[in-house]
Write a protein that holds these residues in place. Structure first.
Motif, PDB file in Angstrom:
ATOM      1  N   UNK A 140       5.813 -12.891  -0.355  1.00 16.26           N
ATOM      2  CA  UNK A 140       4.343 -12.089  -0.570  1.00 16.26           C
ATOM      3  C   UNK A 140       4.440 -10.951   0.253  1.00 16.26           C
ATOM      4  N   UNK A 141       4.727 -10.912   1.313  1.00 14.17           N
ATOM      5  CA  UNK A 141       4.541  -9.884   2.437  1.00 14.17           C
ATOM      6  C   UNK A 141       5.596  -8.646   1.761  1.00 14.17           C
ATOM      7  N   UNK A 142       6.769  -9.114   1.316  1.00 12.02           N
ATOM      8  CA  UNK A 142       7.535  -8.121   0.610  1.00 12.02           C
ATOM      9  C   UNK A 142       7.125  -7.494  -0.506  1.00 12.02           C
ATOM     10  N   UNK A 143       6.396  -8.246  -1.232  1.00 11.78           N
ATOM     11  CA  UNK A 143       5.666  -7.647  -2.341  1.00 11.78           C
ATOM     12  C   UNK A 143       4.639  -6.833  -1.977  1.00 11.78           C
ATOM     13  N   UNK A 144       3.870  -7.264  -1.087  1.00 17.86           N
ATOM     14  CA  UNK A 144       2.930  -6.059  -0.606  1.00 17.86           C
ATOM     15  C   UNK A 144       3.588  -4.902  -0.135  1.00 17.86           C
ATOM     16  N   UNK A 145       4.493  -5.073   0.731  1.00 16.62           N
ATOM     17  CA  UNK A 145       5.326  -3.597   1.060  1.00 16.62           C
ATOM     18  C   UNK A 145       5.901  -2.760  -0.037  1.00 16.62           C
ATOM     19  N   UNK A 146       6.188  -3.379  -1.391  1.00 15.41           N
ATOM     20  CA  UNK A 146       6.676  -2.801  -2.424  1.00 15.41           C
ATOM     21  C   UNK A 146       5.363  -2.059  -2.967  1.00 15.41           C
ATOM     22  N   UNK A 147       4.260  -2.717  -3.068  1.00 17.45           N
ATOM     23  CA  UNK A 147       3.018  -2.224  -3.488  1.00 17.45           C
ATOM     24  C   UNK A 147       2.700  -0.917  -2.829  1.00 17.45           C
ATOM     25  N   UNK A 148       2.761  -1.167  -1.707  1.00 16.56           N
ATOM     26  CA  UNK A 148       2.526   0.169  -0.733  1.00 16.56           C
ATOM     27  C   UNK A 148       3.372   1.275  -1.009  1.00 16.56           C
ATOM     28  N   UNK A 149       4.677   1.080  -0.948  1.00 14.00           N
ATOM     29  CA  UNK A 149       5.658   2.053  -1.494  1.00 14.00           C
ATOM     30  C   UNK A 149       5.344   2.699  -2.706  1.00 14.00           C
ATOM     31  N   UNK A 150       4.747   1.839  -3.577  1.00 13.56           N
ATOM     32  CA  UNK A 150       4.434   2.479  -5.011  1.00 13.56           C
ATOM     33  C   UNK A 150       3.237   3.528  -4.815  1.00 13.56           C
ATOM     34  N   UNK A 151       2.427   2.929  -3.995  1.00 15.45           N
ATOM     35  CA  UNK A 151       1.138   3.617  -3.976  1.00 15.45           C
ATOM     36  C   UNK A 151       1.369   5.103  -3.384  1.00 15.45           C
ATOM     37  N   UNK A 197       2.287 -20.112  -4.894  1.00 11.64           N
ATOM     38  CA  UNK A 197       1.851 -18.587  -5.493  1.00 11.64           C
ATOM     39  C   UNK A 197       0.403 -18.175  -4.565  1.00 11.64           C
ATOM     40  N   UNK A 198      -0.257 -19.214  -4.368  1.00 13.03           N
ATOM     41  CA  UNK A 198      -1.604 -18.561  -3.474  1.00 13.03           C
ATOM     42  C   UNK A 198      -1.107 -17.826  -2.246  1.00 13.03           C
ATOM     43  N   UNK A 199      -0.212 -18.622  -1.588  1.00 19.31           N
ATOM     44  CA  UNK A 199       0.585 -18.186  -0.411  1.00 19.31           C
ATOM     45  C   UNK A 199       1.195 -16.618  -0.514  1.00 19.31           C
ATOM     46  N   UNK A 200       1.946 -16.806  -1.811  1.00 24.07           N
ATOM     47  CA  UNK A 200       2.507 -15.134  -2.003  1.00 24.07           C
ATOM     48  C   UNK A 200       1.312 -14.230  -2.045  1.00 24.07           C
ATOM     49  N   UNK A 201       0.280 -14.472  -2.512  1.00 20.27           N
ATOM     50  CA  UNK A 201      -0.573 -13.505  -2.805  1.00 20.27           C
ATOM     51  C   UNK A 201      -1.402 -13.340  -1.547  1.00 20.27           C
ATOM     52  N   UNK A 202      -1.498 -14.450  -0.498  1.00 25.08           N
ATOM     53  CA  UNK A 202      -1.843 -14.100   0.921  1.00 25.08           C
ATOM     54  C   UNK A 202      -1.067 -13.473   1.582  1.00 25.08           C
ATOM     55  N   UNK A 203       0.062 -13.493   1.404  1.00 25.02           N
ATOM     56  CA  UNK A 203       1.047 -12.609   2.083  1.00 25.02           C
ATOM     57  C   UNK A 203       1.002 -11.157   1.643  1.00 25.02           C
ATOM     58  N   UNK A 206      -2.320  -9.758   2.934  1.00 25.42           N
ATOM     59  CA  UNK A 206      -2.385  -9.261   4.522  1.00 25.42           C
ATOM     60  C   UNK A 206      -1.468  -7.913   4.829  1.00 25.42           C
ATOM     61  N   UNK A 207      -0.504  -7.688   3.967  1.00 29.42           N
ATOM     62  CA  UNK A 207       0.114  -6.305   4.252  1.00 29.42           C
ATOM     63  C   UNK A 207      -0.618  -5.140   3.711  1.00 29.42           C
ATOM     64  N   UNK A 208      -1.248  -5.451   2.564  1.00 20.69           N
ATOM     65  CA  UNK A 208      -2.050  -4.362   1.971  1.00 20.69           C
ATOM     66  C   UNK A 208      -3.159  -4.229   2.822  1.00 20.69           C
ATOM     67  N   UNK A 209      -3.893  -5.203   3.272  1.00 18.16           N
ATOM     68  CA  UNK A 209      -4.837  -5.109   4.353  1.00 18.16           C
ATOM     69  C   UNK A 209      -4.663  -4.419   5.617  1.00 18.16           C
ATOM     70  N   UNK A 214      -4.648   0.975   8.394  1.00 21.81           N
ATOM     71  CA  UNK A 214      -3.511   2.268   9.262  1.00 21.81           C
ATOM     72  C   UNK A 214      -3.965   3.446   8.389  1.00 21.81           C
ATOM     73  N   UNK A 215      -3.967   3.422   7.122  1.00 18.81           N
ATOM     74  CA  UNK A 215      -4.347   4.540   6.163  1.00 18.81           C
ATOM     75  C   UNK A 215      -5.740   5.146   6.680  1.00 18.81           C
ATOM     76  N   UNK A 216      -6.743   4.287   6.869  1.00 20.92           N
ATOM     77  CA  UNK A 216      -7.959   4.630   7.509  1.00 20.92           C
ATOM     78  C   UNK A 216      -8.044   5.509   8.815  1.00 20.92           C
ATOM     79  N   UNK A 217      -7.197   4.698   9.653  1.00 23.25           N
ATOM     80  CA  UNK A 217      -7.113   5.235  11.172  1.00 23.25           C
ATOM     81  C   UNK A 217      -6.401   6.468  11.101  1.00 23.25           C
TER      82      UNK A 217
END
Length: 232
Positions: A140-151, A197-203, A206-209, A214-217
């Motif tokens: 899930x964390x890897x998926x979050x990183x992918x979303x960050x890269x897409x953004x 699946x719930x744990x994947x979403x949590x991972x 976590x990355x997106x949060x 970091x973006x705000x900072x």
């Protein structure tokens, strides 16, 4: 600027106003060495070092000490060498967006490190299995990183960044997705449940949060730098 740096002959500003250390023979060697040390403190490469040590030794302590010590030494060395390289160029003529090919190469190395980490992770699990919850959280964390890269890719395109920067984001997206899929397919197999699946979403969350904070900072920092200081 010291005497050695003052002796460097810079191109005429009318011909080329902004300069990068790679364009000066005197600074290039320092910059390149600093760049390679910088790769050693890149998060994907640091994680890959830890994964390889864990695969070879199975020792958690060594798997933490090796990458952390590498990170610390490489960070100090890269910062020092990079600063010395930029010292050859007056601040008003520095081009921080130069050396685009080096940025692209950095993305390629980071992408390879992600794939190596995924492979080492899967191989190590054959002897030292981890709980499914840990695995799916990492996926899930890897998926979050992918979303960050897409953004960030979308922002780079919207802001009309150079092709090297856009290409770097694309390379990282492919690498992150490939790594996550590799771990999901080989480490989890068919053991997926609704809880997984719930744990994947949590991972991912976590990355997106963390990235959002970091973006705000960084946005606050940039605004602070641009705010003129009023002296009463």
């Amino acid at each position: 600027m010291n005497d050695m740096h003052e002796a460097v002959t810079l191109p005429d500003p009318a011909v080329k106003r902004l300069l990068h250390p790679t364009e000066l023979p005197e600074a290039r060697s320092l910059y390149v060495r600093g760049w390679w040390f910088g790769r050693l403190c890149s998060p994907p490469i640091v994680v890959a070092i830890g994964a390889i040590v864990w695969l070879i030794s199975g020792n958690l302590f060594a798997s933490l000490v090796a990458p952390l010590s590498t990170f610390a030494i490489a960070l100090v060395a890269s910062r020092w060498l990079d600063a010395r390289a930029w010292d050859f160029i007056p601040r008003k003529r520095q081009d921080p967006r130069g050396a685009r090919s080096w940025h692209l190469l950095a993305a390629v190395l980071d992408a390879q490190a992600l794939l190596i980490t995924a492979i080492a992770f899967v191989l190590a699990m054959s002897d030292r299995p981890l709980p499914d919850g840990v695995i799916v959280f990492a996926i899930g964390a890897g998926g979050g990183v992918a979303v960050v890269q897409i953004i960030e890719l979308a922002l780079a395109v919207a802001r009309k960044r150079d092709s090297a920067q856009i290409g770097a984001h694309i390379i990282m997206i492919v690498a992150v997705v490939a790594s996550s899929v590799t771990v999901a397919a080989l480490a989890m197999g068919g053991r997926w449940t609704q809880e997984s699946l719930v744990t994947v979403i949590l991972g991912a969350a976590t990355v997106l949060l963390a990235q959002s904070l970091w973006w705000v900072f960084t946005a606050v920092q940039r605004r602070h730098r641009r705010t003129p200081v009023v002296v009463s």
